[in-house]
Write an enzyme that holds these catalytic residues in place. Structure first.
Site, mmCIF file in Angstrom:
data_model
loop_
_atom_site.group_PDB
_atom_site.id
_atom_site.type_symbol
_atom_site.label_atom_id
_atom_site.label_comp_id
_atom_site.label_asym_id
_atom_site.label_seq_id
_atom_site.Cartn_x
_atom_site.Cartn_y
_atom_site.Cartn_z
ATOM 1 N N SER A 1 0.672 -1.341 -0.084
ATOM 2 C CA SER A 1 0.123 -0.055 0.151
ATOM 3 C C SER A 1 0.934 1.369 -0.052
ATOM 4 O O SER A 1 0.254 2.496 -0.043
ATOM 5 C CB SER A 1 -0.995 -0.098 1.022
ATOM 6 O OG SER A 1 -2.045 -0.763 1.015
ATOM 7 N N SER B 1 -6.298 3.659 4.101
ATOM 8 C CA SER B 1 -5.455 2.950 3.202
ATOM 9 C C SER B 1 -6.632 2.112 2.414
ATOM 10 O O SER B 1 -6.274 1.086 1.865
ATOM 11 C CB SER B 1 -4.546 1.959 3.930
ATOM 12 O OG SER B 1 -3.787 1.468 2.890
ATOM 13 N N LYS C 1 0.306 3.937 -2.685
ATOM 14 C CA LYS C 1 -0.658 4.937 -2.618
ATOM 15 C C LYS C 1 -0.181 6.168 -2.700
ATOM 16 O O LYS C 1 -0.790 7.152 -2.661
ATOM 17 C CB LYS C 1 -1.802 4.786 -1.627
ATOM 18 C CG LYS C 1 -2.685 3.477 -1.974
ATOM 19 C CD LYS C 1 -3.415 2.800 -0.588
ATOM 20 C CE LYS C 1 -4.136 1.603 -0.998
ATOM 21 N NZ LYS C 1 -4.429 0.862 0.029
#
Length: 378
Positions: free
Chosen positions: A56, A116, A59
């Site tokens: 993640s 997230s 991102k």
């Protein structure tokens, strides 16, 4: 003739940096890197240039693309995007948007950065590029511009894909660019401790935000192949450092290793300002000019990050052709300044004329020529 001046800045550096030696550092992280934000100096590397799954932490690039659109005026916080079934069905971390709903860019950013949310990331990607695949192409264009090694994005979330990769060095460069280019958006979103959407309150997954150590961002990541990772940034007394760790086997590992790296970076390294922008570094001799010398100035603020054990072997070398013949135009490059020390990359800085120096008239040049013949070079 070429003139080289070597100046000792030993006393200045000892006062500014201190006398405690910088120690070696070991980390359990599979990949790690530490960068000083102000100078871009890499303070520590471990497998930092090798390809790795970013999970993640991907991102960060998704946010970077959105922030750039916002800054350029191509997008506004109040714009809305429709939630597709693909976004709604996506597993992993979620913002919990509902299929068919229209959600503002501001809320989607909070859902992606604080919670997230994979769903929020896909909605943003589809809203910008029409599809997540097309958005990944945009991400890769930005990665190339930011010189992110070993990087190829396949999606906007970090969802596992054998071709989806970056490097710790790539992430630290991305984080630095995000903070530098979009400071208002960074401050607005990345230290937000919680966000509630659809009646569901979720807390920011960055554990260092609650440790009172100056951390104000950025992003965690986890997949089975990636392990636990964290890109973090901390500010103290006007100095910022950025760390990336990845490949840890537990959440507490990424938290503790990041904290240790941050504390080490602030303790063992200091920033020293050698010259302010526009400050005169040296007065260079001028040949056949209306004045005997011209100031050599640096157009940029010269700040360096130094380990304490580099202070006794720092050299600053100024090189130029002397005397410099007139006429000289203000802003004309005349010299170079080279800074060398153990454990840091050698830096070469151009120095330019701080003012215009016209050439002497005919009579003045004759007088100067006679003086040269009689007395030699000054």
């Amino acid at each position: 003739m070429r003139r080289t001046l070597i100046r000792s800045f030993f006393a200045l550096f000892v006062l500014a940096v201190g006398s405690a030696p910088a120690s070696a550092f070991e980390t359990e992280a599979r990949e790690a890197v530490v960068m000083d934000f102000n100078t871009g100096t890499l303070l520590f590397e471990k497998n930092a240039r090798e390809a790795m799954p970013p999970a993640s932490m991907t991102k960060l690039m998704t946010a970077y693309v959105i922030f750039d659109r916002l800054k350029n005026g191509d997008l506004s916080m109040d714009d809305t995007f429709v939630v597709s079934e693909k976004a709604w069905r996506k597993g992993g971390s979620k913002m919990f948007v509902e299929v068919g709903n229209e959600v503002s860019v501001e809320n989607l950013l909070q859902g992606m950065i604080v919670q997230s949310g994979n769903d929020a990331s896909i909605v943003l990607a589809e809203g910008i590029a029409g599809s997540e695949d097309a958005f990944a192409d945009i991400m890769n264009d930005y990665a190339e511009k930011l010189d992110m090694p070993a990087t190829n994005f396949e999606n906007a979330t970090g969802w596992p894909d054998p071709e989806h990769r970056t490097s710790a060095l790539g992430l630290v460069r991305l984080a630095r660019a995000l903070i530098a280019n979009f400071p208002d958006y960074y401050e607005r979103f990345y230290d937000q401790l919680e966000f509630t959407w659809n009646g569901i309150r979720q807390y920011n997954r960055n554990p260092l935000l609650r440790r009172n150590m100056g951390v104000d961002g950025l992003k965690t990541g986890y997949t089975r192949n990636a392990g636990y990772g964290l890109t973090a940034s901390a500010m103290r007394d006007g100095r910022r450092v950025i760390t990336v760790v990845n490949g840890l086997d537990r959440p507490s590992g990424r938290e503790n290793e990041s904290a240790r790296l941050i504390e080490w970076a602030f303790r063992e390294f200091k920033n020293v300002v050698l010259f302010e922008a526009g400050e005169t570094v040296e007065q260079a001799e001028v040949w056949l000019g209306s004045q005997p010398s011209v100031p050599l100035v640096s157009e940029q603020r010269l700040e360096m990050t130094l380990p304490a054990d580099a202070t006794d072997s720092m050299t600053v070398t100024l090189t130029y052709e002397a005397p410099i013949p007139a006429p000289i135009e203000a802003g004309e490059q005349l010299a170079t300044l080279t800074i060398e020390a153990p454990s840091i990359e050698t830096r070469t800085i151009p120095l330019k004329a701080g003012e215009t120096v016209p050439q002497l008239g005919t009579f003045g040049r004759i007088v100067s020529g006679v003086e040269y013949l009689v007395f030699g070079a000054p």
